[in-house]
Each structure stands twice: as C-alpha cells, then as structure tokens.
Design a protein around this motif. Structure first.
Motif, PDB file in Angstrom:
ATOM      1  N   LEU A 183      68.104  13.953 -59.117  1.00 27.06           N
ATOM      2  CA  LEU A 183      69.141  14.890 -58.676  1.00 27.06           C
ATOM      3  C   LEU A 183      69.835  14.433 -57.392  1.00 27.06           C
ATOM      4  CD1 LEU A 183      70.578  17.645 -59.021  1.00 27.06           C
ATOM      5  CD2 LEU A 183      68.676  18.677 -57.767  1.00 27.06           C
ATOM      6  N   VAL A 184      69.076  13.880 -56.462  1.00 29.08           N
ATOM      7  CA  VAL A 184      69.626  13.483 -55.165  1.00 29.08           C
ATOM      8  C   VAL A 184      70.608  12.318 -55.305  1.00 29.08           C
ATOM      9  CG1 VAL A 184      69.058  12.594 -52.868  1.00 29.08           C
ATOM     10  CG2 VAL A 184      67.620  14.344 -53.917  1.00 29.08           C
ATOM     11  N   THR A 185      70.210  11.277 -56.038  1.00 32.76           N
ATOM     12  CA  THR A 185      71.085  10.105 -56.191  1.00 32.76           C
ATOM     13  C   THR A 185      72.088  10.274 -57.323  1.00 32.76           C
ATOM     14  OG1 THR A 185      69.550   8.973 -57.693  1.00 32.76           O
ATOM     15  CG2 THR A 185      69.317   8.527 -55.316  1.00 32.76           C
ATOM     16  N   GLU A 186      71.852  11.272 -58.185  1.00 23.35           N
ATOM     17  CA  GLU A 186      72.679  11.518 -59.372  1.00 23.35           C
ATOM     18  C   GLU A 186      72.640  10.340 -60.341  1.00 23.35           C
ATOM     19  OE1 GLU A 186      76.534  12.492 -57.647  1.00 23.35           O
ATOM     20  OE2 GLU A 186      76.054  14.621 -57.874  1.00 23.35           O
ATOM     21  N   ILE A 187      71.490   9.666 -60.392  1.00 29.26           N
ATOM     22  CA  ILE A 187      71.336   8.510 -61.274  1.00 29.26           C
ATOM     23  C   ILE A 187      70.215   8.772 -62.264  1.00 29.26           C
ATOM     24  CG2 ILE A 187      70.743   6.053 -61.411  1.00 29.26           C
ATOM     25  CD1 ILE A 187      72.009   5.752 -58.622  1.00 29.26           C
ATOM     26  N   ALA A 188      70.522   8.519 -63.543  1.00 33.08           N
ATOM     27  CA  ALA A 188      69.523   8.637 -64.597  1.00 33.08           C
ATOM     28  C   ALA A 188      69.098   7.240 -65.028  1.00 33.08           C
ATOM     29  CB  ALA A 188      70.094   9.385 -65.797  1.00 33.08           C
ATOM     30  N   THR A 189      67.800   7.064 -65.191  1.00 30.48           N
ATOM     31  CA  THR A 189      67.256   5.837 -65.762  1.00 30.48           C
ATOM     32  C   THR A 189      66.860   6.174 -67.189  1.00 30.48           C
ATOM     33  OG1 THR A 189      66.434   5.175 -63.594  1.00 30.48           O
ATOM     34  CG2 THR A 189      65.485   4.065 -65.518  1.00 30.48           C
ATOM     35  N   ILE A 190      67.442   5.444 -68.138  1.00 28.58           N
ATOM     36  CA  ILE A 190      67.284   5.791 -69.549  1.00 28.58           C
ATOM     37  C   ILE A 190      66.812   4.581 -70.337  1.00 28.58           C
ATOM     38  CG2 ILE A 190      68.480   6.644 -71.607  1.00 28.58           C
ATOM     39  CD1 ILE A 190      70.534   7.914 -69.588  1.00 28.58           C
ATOM     40  N   GLN A 191      65.740   4.796 -71.107  1.00 32.62           N
ATOM     41  CA  GLN A 191      65.237   3.765 -72.016  1.00 32.62           C
ATOM     42  C   GLN A 191      65.867   3.999 -73.389  1.00 32.62           C
ATOM     43  OE1 GLN A 191      63.182   1.203 -71.324  1.00 32.62           O
ATOM     44  NE2 GLN A 191      63.057   1.812 -69.181  1.00 32.62           N
ATOM     45  N   LEU A 192      66.678   3.049 -73.827  1.00 25.85           N
ATOM     46  CA  LEU A 192      67.353   3.182 -75.118  1.00 25.85           C
ATOM     47  C   LEU A 192      66.532   2.555 -76.227  1.00 25.85           C
ATOM     48  CD1 LEU A 192      71.073   2.208 -74.400  1.00 25.85           C
ATOM     49  CD2 LEU A 192      70.122   4.475 -74.684  1.00 25.85           C
ATOM     50  N   LYS A 193      66.468   3.242 -77.349  1.00 22.22           N
ATOM     51  CA  LYS A 193      65.927   2.635 -78.561  1.00 22.22           C
ATOM     52  C   LYS A 193      67.033   1.785 -79.165  1.00 22.22           C
ATOM     53  CE  LYS A 193      62.627   6.142 -79.990  1.00 22.22           C
ATOM     54  NZ  LYS A 193      62.272   7.051 -81.080  1.00 22.22           N
TER      55      LYS A 193
END
Length: 90
Positions: free
Chosen positions: A34-44
């Motif tokens: 929430l603070v950095t507004e960055i999502a780390t996403i693992q894609l299939k």
C-alpha cells in the motif's frame, strides 16, 4: 514470471486485499504494498500482463506495468520523500 505493477487509487488495506483476492482467483500469486503502491505478481504461463492490468482496472484502480528503470526511479523517489517527511517532523 514475476512482474511489478504500479497501482494507484488504493486508500486502505481493504483495497490491497481486494486486489490480491481478485488476482489470486485468476491464478496470479500477488503481494501488494500500500505504501509504495507496487504489486509483485507471479504470472502463470497462461496469464498475460494485459489480463492483470485489465482485472485491476475493473476494480476501479489505475495500473501500469513497471520496467526495471521505472521501478528503480519510483523506489528512489519514495525513499527521498520519506526522508524529507521525517526531517519535516523534527
């Protein structure tokens, strides 16, 4: 494959959880800060970056895939703002 996404429009932890739940439903392991507004996403393999962006935007948020340069710039800017904020409080 791991991607980083800048998400704007979040205001609280409920927003974060809403995004994480939505993306996990389509098979993308997700951690949103929430603070950095960055999502780390693992894609299939069967998920595209465009699908991820579309799903986030359907929830009412703005989203943008971050390349390495954009990510470094954002993180450095956030650190600078945090330091200035701490100095202002003293």
């Amino acid at each position: 494959m791991e991607i980083k996404v800048k998400i704007t429009g979040m205001h609280c932890s409920s927003c974060v959880r809403r995004i994480e739940k939505k993306l996990e439903k389509i098979g993308a392991k997700t951690k949103v800060n929430l603070v950095t507004e960055i999502a780390t996403i693992q894609l299939k393999n069967d998920l595209s970056k465009e699908t991820i962006i579309s799903e986030i935007e359907k929830l009412g948020y703005s989203a943008q895939i971050l390349d390495e340069n954009s990510l470094n710039h954002l993180l450095n800017t956030n650190k600078f703002q945090e330091k200035n904020s701490q100095l202002d409080q003293k």
